[in-house]
Design a protein around this motif. Structure first.
Motif, PDB file in Angstrom:
ATOM      1  N   GLY A  43       0.810  -1.215   0.000  1.00  0.00           N
ATOM      2  CA  GLY A  43       0.000   0.000   0.000  1.00  0.00           C
ATOM      3  C   GLY A  43       0.838   1.257   0.000  1.00  0.00           C
ATOM      4  N   THR A  44       2.152   1.116   0.305  1.00  0.00           N
ATOM      5  CA  THR A  44       3.052   2.274   0.262  1.00  0.00           C
ATOM      6  C   THR A  44       3.657   2.398  -1.127  1.00  0.00           C
ATOM      7  N   ARG A  45       4.069   3.615  -1.460  1.00  0.00           N
ATOM      8  CA  ARG A  45       4.650   3.865  -2.789  1.00  0.00           C
ATOM      9  C   ARG A  45       5.946   3.091  -2.984  1.00  0.00           C
ATOM     10  N   ALA A  46       6.823   3.098  -1.974  1.00  0.00           N
ATOM     11  CA  ALA A  46       8.108   2.408  -2.088  1.00  0.00           C
ATOM     12  C   ALA A  46       7.893   0.917  -2.325  1.00  0.00           C
ATOM     13  N   ARG A  47       6.921   0.318  -1.625  1.00  0.00           N
ATOM     14  CA  ARG A  47       6.680  -1.127  -1.790  1.00  0.00           C
ATOM     15  C   ARG A  47       6.162  -1.432  -3.194  1.00  0.00           C
ATOM     16  N   ARG A  92      -3.591  -4.903  -6.041  1.00  0.00           N
ATOM     17  CA  ARG A  92      -4.938  -4.889  -5.450  1.00  0.00           C
ATOM     18  C   ARG A  92      -5.082  -3.779  -4.410  1.00  0.00           C
ATOM     19  N   ALA A  93      -3.977  -3.455  -3.723  1.00  0.00           N
ATOM     20  CA  ALA A  93      -4.021  -2.441  -2.662  1.00  0.00           C
ATOM     21  C   ALA A  93      -3.779  -1.028  -3.185  1.00  0.00           C
ATOM     22  N   THR A  94      -3.498  -0.894  -4.483  1.00  0.00           N
ATOM     23  CA  THR A  94      -3.179   0.418  -5.050  1.00  0.00           C
ATOM     24  C   THR A  94      -4.415   1.057  -5.673  1.00  0.00           C
ATOM     25  N   PRO A  95      -4.792   2.257  -5.235  1.00  0.00           N
ATOM     26  CA  PRO A  95      -5.956   2.936  -5.828  1.00  0.00           C
ATOM     27  C   PRO A  95      -5.670   3.355  -7.261  1.00  0.00           C
ATOM     28  N   ARG A  96      -6.695   3.275  -8.089  1.00  0.00           N
ATOM     29  CA  ARG A  96      -6.536   3.655  -9.501  1.00  0.00           C
ATOM     30  C   ARG A  96      -6.887   5.127  -9.654  1.00  0.00           C
ATOM     31  N   ILE A 106       1.929   3.494 -11.191  1.00  0.00           N
ATOM     32  CA  ILE A 106       2.701   4.251 -10.189  1.00  0.00           C
ATOM     33  C   ILE A 106       2.437   5.722 -10.453  1.00  0.00           C
ATOM     34  N   ALA A 107       1.507   6.280  -9.710  1.00  0.00           N
ATOM     35  CA  ALA A 107       1.058   7.643  -9.977  1.00  0.00           C
ATOM     36  C   ALA A 107       1.501   8.604  -8.888  1.00  0.00           C
ATOM     37  N   GLN A 124       0.720   1.254 -17.414  1.00  0.00           N
ATOM     38  CA  GLN A 124      -0.599   1.777 -17.110  1.00  0.00           C
ATOM     39  C   GLN A 124      -1.536   0.648 -16.684  1.00  0.00           C
ATOM     40  N   TRP A 125      -2.646   1.037 -16.046  1.00  0.00           N
ATOM     41  CA  TRP A 125      -3.624   0.040 -15.618  1.00  0.00           C
ATOM     42  C   TRP A 125      -4.187  -0.721 -16.814  1.00  0.00           C
ATOM     43  N   GLY A 126      -4.244  -0.059 -17.947  1.00  0.00           N
ATOM     44  CA  GLY A 126      -4.739  -0.726 -19.150  1.00  0.00           C
ATOM     45  C   GLY A 126      -3.804  -1.799 -19.676  1.00  0.00           C
ATOM     46  N   ASP A 127      -2.564  -1.822 -19.158  1.00  0.00           N
ATOM     47  CA  ASP A 127      -1.595  -2.845 -19.579  1.00  0.00           C
ATOM     48  C   ASP A 127      -1.771  -4.144 -18.790  1.00  0.00           C
ATOM     49  N   VAL A 128      -2.595  -4.099 -17.742  1.00  0.00           N
ATOM     50  CA  VAL A 128      -2.781  -5.265 -16.880  1.00  0.00           C
ATOM     51  C   VAL A 128      -3.970  -6.091 -17.369  1.00  0.00           C
TER      52      VAL A 128
END
Length: 335
Positions: A183-187, A240-244, A250-251, A207-211
């Protein structure tokens, strides 16, 4: 003295309140005239300047012109943006060094002298030699130099030494994960680098569209290779823990793509906190992923299916592991 009384290319110069002096300026030839205007000495000096270097035909075969032509051609424009940036950076340094000199006048000893002058910065020295070789090959193709004479070809590069980059030890990987929760950026950056085995620049463009259910699609910026990389368990949990919040996985703020500088800074703080040394940098995670796959007994072709690396690069990254494996096999047969 009025300006209309002065001959062509001659002007009065000088700061306000200071004594004025005569100055000859024509194209790229500029020079102060010491003689007093109107005297025989003045006209003699003026005649020499007028018929001298300022009116000689400009050189056609210079480093500066060669570099300009290279930048305008497909050999440069068809390269990846990151490669273009690197080439431009170092070729501009060569322009400063050799500018109006003729490339055909350079000899191998001059290349070696330049390399040795920058020996305290081996990466710079090596890159300059490599860029010189590229430009010499281009000059040969233009007919500026004999076909068999590239003075930089075969010049030994300065060794960067062993241990400049190493795969992350298992315990260091564990420590990093313990200190940087999902959930952290570094992780997220860490798992993207390690899980996909790609370069930092490539993961920042994902990008999310690449997944998809098959994994993450990537087109490597440096090699232009297209890959589909299945997700590791750790990477899947991070996604799964990263908000879109935008197009990019990586935004940064407001869903904008995170810059390379921002990502590197976030990782530096996290790496320093868990005791990672210089040898265990961000790019070493690509090294780590390669070794992890090799330890599983995978072939070079299988490693390449994830990393996109050449056989030569894979052999370099796995050389120590393969040596140990072969040595164990040999020793097991000794009685």
């Amino acid at each position: 003295m009025a300006h209309r009384e002065l001959p062509k290319y001659v002007h009065w110069r000088g700061r306000p309140g200071a004594a004025k002096f005569l100055y000859f300026e024509c194209k790229d030839h500029r020079q102060k005239i010491d003689a007093e205007f109107g005297t025989p000495q003045f006209w003699s000096e003026y005649s020499k300047l007028l018929n001298g270097p300022a009116h000689k035909a400009p050189k056609t075969h210079t480093w500066s012109r060669l570099i300009d032509k290279y930048f305008d051609g497909p050999r440069f424009t068809q390269r990846a943006p990151r490669t273009q940036s690197d080439y431009r950076k170092y070729m501009e340094k060569l322009r400063v060094m050799f500018g109006e000199d003729d490339p055909a006048g350079m000899r191998r000893k001059h290349v070696i002298k330049m390399r040795d002058a920058n020996a305290d910065r081996p990466r710079l020295a090596n890159y300059l030699v490599q860029c010189l070789s590229i430009l010499f090959e281009y000059a040969i193709d233009l007919g500026w130099m004999p076909d068999d004479r590239n003075p930089a070809k075969g010049v030994t590069l300065i060794s960067l030494g062993e241990g400049t980059r190493e795969p992350w030890p298992n315990q260091l990987v564990v420590d990093f994960r313990d200190q940087n929760a999902i959930g952290t950026r570094a992780r997220l950056i860490f798992e993207m680098c390690l899980g996909t085995a790609q370069r930092m620049g490539d993961i920042l463009r994902m990008q999310w569209g690449d997944v998809s259910q098959d994994g993450i699609r990537v087109r490597q910026n440096k090699t232009r290779k297209r890959l589909v990389i299945p997700l590791t368990t750790q990477l899947e949990a991070c996604l799964r823990a990263t908000p879109r919040d935008g197009l990019f996985i990586i935004a940064g703020d407001h869903g904008k793509p995170l810059s390379y500088r921002q990502a590197a800074y976030a990782m530096k703080i996290a790496r320093d906190a868990c005791g990672a040394g210089e040898a265990h940098d961000n790019h070493a995670l690509r090294y780590t992923a390669t070794v992890e796959i090799a330890v599983l007994g995978m072939t070079d072709s299988q490693i390449a299916s994830i990393t996109g690396m050449s056989e030569k690069t894979i052999a370099h990254y796995t050389r120590h592991l393969r040596q140990i494996e072969m040595a164990k096999e040999v020793q097991s047969l000794r009685k």
